[in-house]
Design an enzyme around this catalytic site. Structure first.
Site, PDB file in Angstrom:
ATOM      1  N   SER A  12      -3.984   8.430  -5.995  1.00 47.06           N
ATOM      2  CA  SER A  12      -5.331   8.239  -6.518  1.00 47.06           C
ATOM      3  C   SER A  12      -5.688   9.456  -7.337  1.00 47.06           C
ATOM      4  O   SER A  12      -5.287  10.568  -7.017  1.00 47.06           O
ATOM      5  CB  SER A  12      -6.309   8.082  -5.359  1.00 47.06           C
ATOM      6  OG  SER A  12      -7.620   8.433  -5.781  1.00 47.06           O
ATOM      7  N   LYS A  32      -4.357   9.675  -0.778  1.00 50.71           N
ATOM      8  CA  LYS A  32      -4.023   8.259  -0.917  1.00 50.71           C
ATOM      9  C   LYS A  32      -2.590   7.996  -1.357  1.00 50.71           C
ATOM     10  O   LYS A  32      -2.039   8.683  -2.203  1.00 50.71           O
ATOM     11  CB  LYS A  32      -4.968   7.605  -1.954  1.00 50.71           C
ATOM     12  CG  LYS A  32      -6.388   7.489  -1.496  1.00 50.71           C
ATOM     13  CD  LYS A  32      -6.597   6.444  -0.407  1.00 50.71           C
ATOM     14  CE  LYS A  32      -6.388   5.062  -0.907  1.00 50.71           C
ATOM     15  NZ  LYS A  32      -7.600   4.307  -1.199  1.00 50.71           N
ATOM     16  N   GLU A  53       0.271  -5.194  -4.345  1.00 56.39           N
ATOM     17  CA  GLU A  53      -1.011  -5.740  -4.793  1.00 56.39           C
ATOM     18  C   GLU A  53      -0.873  -6.471  -6.123  1.00 56.39           C
ATOM     19  O   GLU A  53      -1.429  -7.547  -6.326  1.00 56.39           O
ATOM     20  CB  GLU A  53      -2.042  -4.614  -4.943  1.00 56.39           C
ATOM     21  CG  GLU A  53      -2.433  -3.972  -3.624  1.00 56.39           C
ATOM     22  CD  GLU A  53      -3.207  -2.675  -3.845  1.00 56.39           C
ATOM     23  OE1 GLU A  53      -4.236  -2.703  -4.535  1.00 56.39           O
ATOM     24  OE2 GLU A  53      -2.768  -1.627  -3.336  1.00 56.39           O
ATOM     25  N   HIS A  66      -5.366 -16.751  13.001  1.00 58.97           N
ATOM     26  CA  HIS A  66      -6.716 -16.289  12.610  1.00 58.97           C
ATOM     27  C   HIS A  66      -6.753 -14.766  12.435  1.00 58.97           C
ATOM     28  O   HIS A  66      -7.809 -14.154  12.581  1.00 58.97           O
ATOM     29  CB  HIS A  66      -7.767 -16.714  13.637  1.00 58.97           C
ATOM     30  CG  HIS A  66      -7.651 -18.141  14.066  1.00 58.97           C
ATOM     31  ND1 HIS A  66      -8.305 -19.175  13.439  1.00 58.97           N
ATOM     32  CD2 HIS A  66      -6.913 -18.710  15.052  1.00 58.97           C
ATOM     33  CE1 HIS A  66      -7.998 -20.324  14.035  1.00 58.97           C
ATOM     34  NE2 HIS A  66      -7.142 -20.081  15.003  1.00 58.97           N
TER      35      HIS A  66
END
Ligand code: ARG
Length: 465
Positions: A285, A291, A298, A164
């Site tokens: 970024s 970043k 992804e 979980h």
């Protein structure tokens, strides 16, 4: 066909047609823009067919020699980029055949004896896919090797295992990575199984019913490296289940990649900080200078959606088609091509990225401790001293509560504090509550103990050698 009718297809198919195809229909029905990718398989299949026709006395030895000469030239033209693909010739098959006839005359027109584009295209797709399957099998080996080698360095690296997404019990980082090796090993097995059903020869089925020429299908199968022939001509030209099965394999594999990618993304976030990915796999970024984003992971996760989409597309394409060949089947190629490209690129880049991962053991251990990952170990300790498991479960809940109050891990509670919780707590309890003690204890086959991870690694290394 006679004369130059193949060349003049843009005008009309044959004497039967009273008007040419409209430009719109020509564009709508043509596949040459994408199926030219099958050219090598198409030529290979044609040469095997022609060789057999000559051996059976259906065409002459000179015809065969002419066809071979023409195909050699066409191969050179396509490789050099000089070949002129024509939309009005619809697909890869008609383009190559028309050029052959232009080059060698009547022999070129004899090539299609006892053959239809229906069995030809099914043969080409199978031949092409077989080659891609073999390349993908190699990439799956590379991926497994990369994971096994990172695992080998991390059999003693402890991280929290999750259920979980809540901290559950300590596991080694090696054990976690080896779970993915099992998944990719099953994917490789599935792929090898798909290959058996891909590797059957449709040629000889002709348009749908077989042919009246005395073809030697087994000889063509042997020449092309097929394991055997498709046994029913209607089935041979009409079903694409081999491609659907391949897409199912690819979808499952991409889902495995996607889960792994998702974990890399999580682990690299500041909230976990378990790993770092090399700069060359990250992007910055345009607005936030601090970043570093795990774009590759992804994208791999995102591309799984596209492959699963192709599976849905092709399986839906098949549904409702009456036997035998229907033009619907021309739509099998783009999803198949894109799946192969996407899966190959994804496996390659993810294997490379995983091999270069930076592991941060201190962050992993801290997270395991924060989450009281050894709570089950304290319960097991009490059970071994004779306390029923349900009672032990309750005692441990009090221990965790105490830990939370004091802001410490279970292993940091004193022996007196532990003994105050229950008289059955033994002197060896603190050792049991360490992350390493917990890991070592799970020495059952397939468990997370370092000895078990080492056994898994040895087995995989032998298998992947
Ligand atoms: N381009 C077609 C395909 O991909 C080749 C077979 C066409 N056969 C036919 N009878 N129209 O399926």
């Amino acid at each position: 066909m006679s004369g130059n009718q193949l060349d003049q297809k843009s005008k009309a198919w044959s004497a039967l047609f009273s008007e040419p195809m409209s430009a719109l229909v020509q564009r709508y029905t043509a596949s040459v823009d994408f199926d030219q990718r099958l050219w090598r398989a198409d030529i290979q299949g044609s040469l095997a067919h022609a060789g057999m026709l000559a051996a059976q006395g259906i065409i002459g030895a000179q015809d065969l020699a002419d066809i071979q000469r023409g195909m050699a030239q066409i191969t050179a033209e396509i490789e050099s980029g000089a070949f002129q693909w024509k939309l009005e010739l619809e697909d890869v098959h008609l383009n190559i055949e028309a050029r052959l006839t232009q080059l060698v005359g009547d022999a070129g027109k004899r090539l299609h004896t006892g053959r239809s584009r229906n069995d030809q295209v099914a043969t080409d797709v199978r031949l092409w896919l077989r080659g891609e399957i073999d390349a993908l099998a190699g990439l799956l080996v590379d991926m497994q090797r990369a994971l096994v080698e990172v695992a080998a360095k991390n059999t003693d690296t402890v991280m929290p295992g999750f259920t979980h997404l809540q901290v559950a019990q300590p596991v080694s980082f090696a054990h976690h990575l080896l779970a993915y090796v099992e998944m990719f090993a099953r994917d490789a097995e599935r792929l090898a199984d798909v290959r058996k059903r891909v590797n059957r020869l449709p040629l000889g089925a002709a348009a749908l019913a077989g042919t009246s020429y005395p073809l030697d299908r087994e000889a063509v199968a042997a020449a092309l490296g097929f394991d055997g022939v498709c046994e029913n001509s209607l089935d041979a030209v009409s079903d694409r289940d081999f491609a659907i099965e391949f897409l199912a394999f690819a979808s499952i594999t991409m889902v495995h990649v996607s889960r792994m990618a998702e974990e890399l993304v999580l682990w690299m976030s500041q909230n976990f900080g378990f790993i770092d990915l090399a700069d060359r796999y990250c992007t910055g970024s345009s607005i936030m200078p601090q970043k570093r984003n795990p774009d590759v992971a992804e994208l791999a996760r995102g591309k799984s959606g596209r492959v699963v989409g192709h599976l849905m597309g092709l399986i839906t394409l098949m549904k409702g088609q009456p036997l035998a060949y229907n033009k619907d089947n021309q739509e099998d190629k783009e999803p198949l091509f894109d799946t192969v490209d996407t899966l190959a690129a994804t496996l390659r880049i993810m294997a490379e990225m995983v091999a270069g991962i930076t592991v941060k053991p201190a962050a992993m251990e801290a997270a395991a401790k924060r989450g009281y990952a050894t709570a089950t170990d304290l319960a097991d300790h009490l059970v071994k001293k004779g306390l029923p498991f349900r009672d032990a479960h309750e005692v441990v809940a009090h221990a965790v509560k105490l830990g939370l109050q004091k802001g410490v891990d279970l292993a940091e509670l004193s022996l007196d504090e532990l003994k105050a919780l229950h008289p059955l707590v033994g002197d060896d309890a603190p050792q049991v509550l360490t992350l390493r003690g917990s890991l070592e204890a799970r020495n059952v086959r397939g468990g997370t103990a370092p000895a078990q991870a080492l056994a898994q690694i040895a087995r995989h290394r032998a298998r992947l050698a």
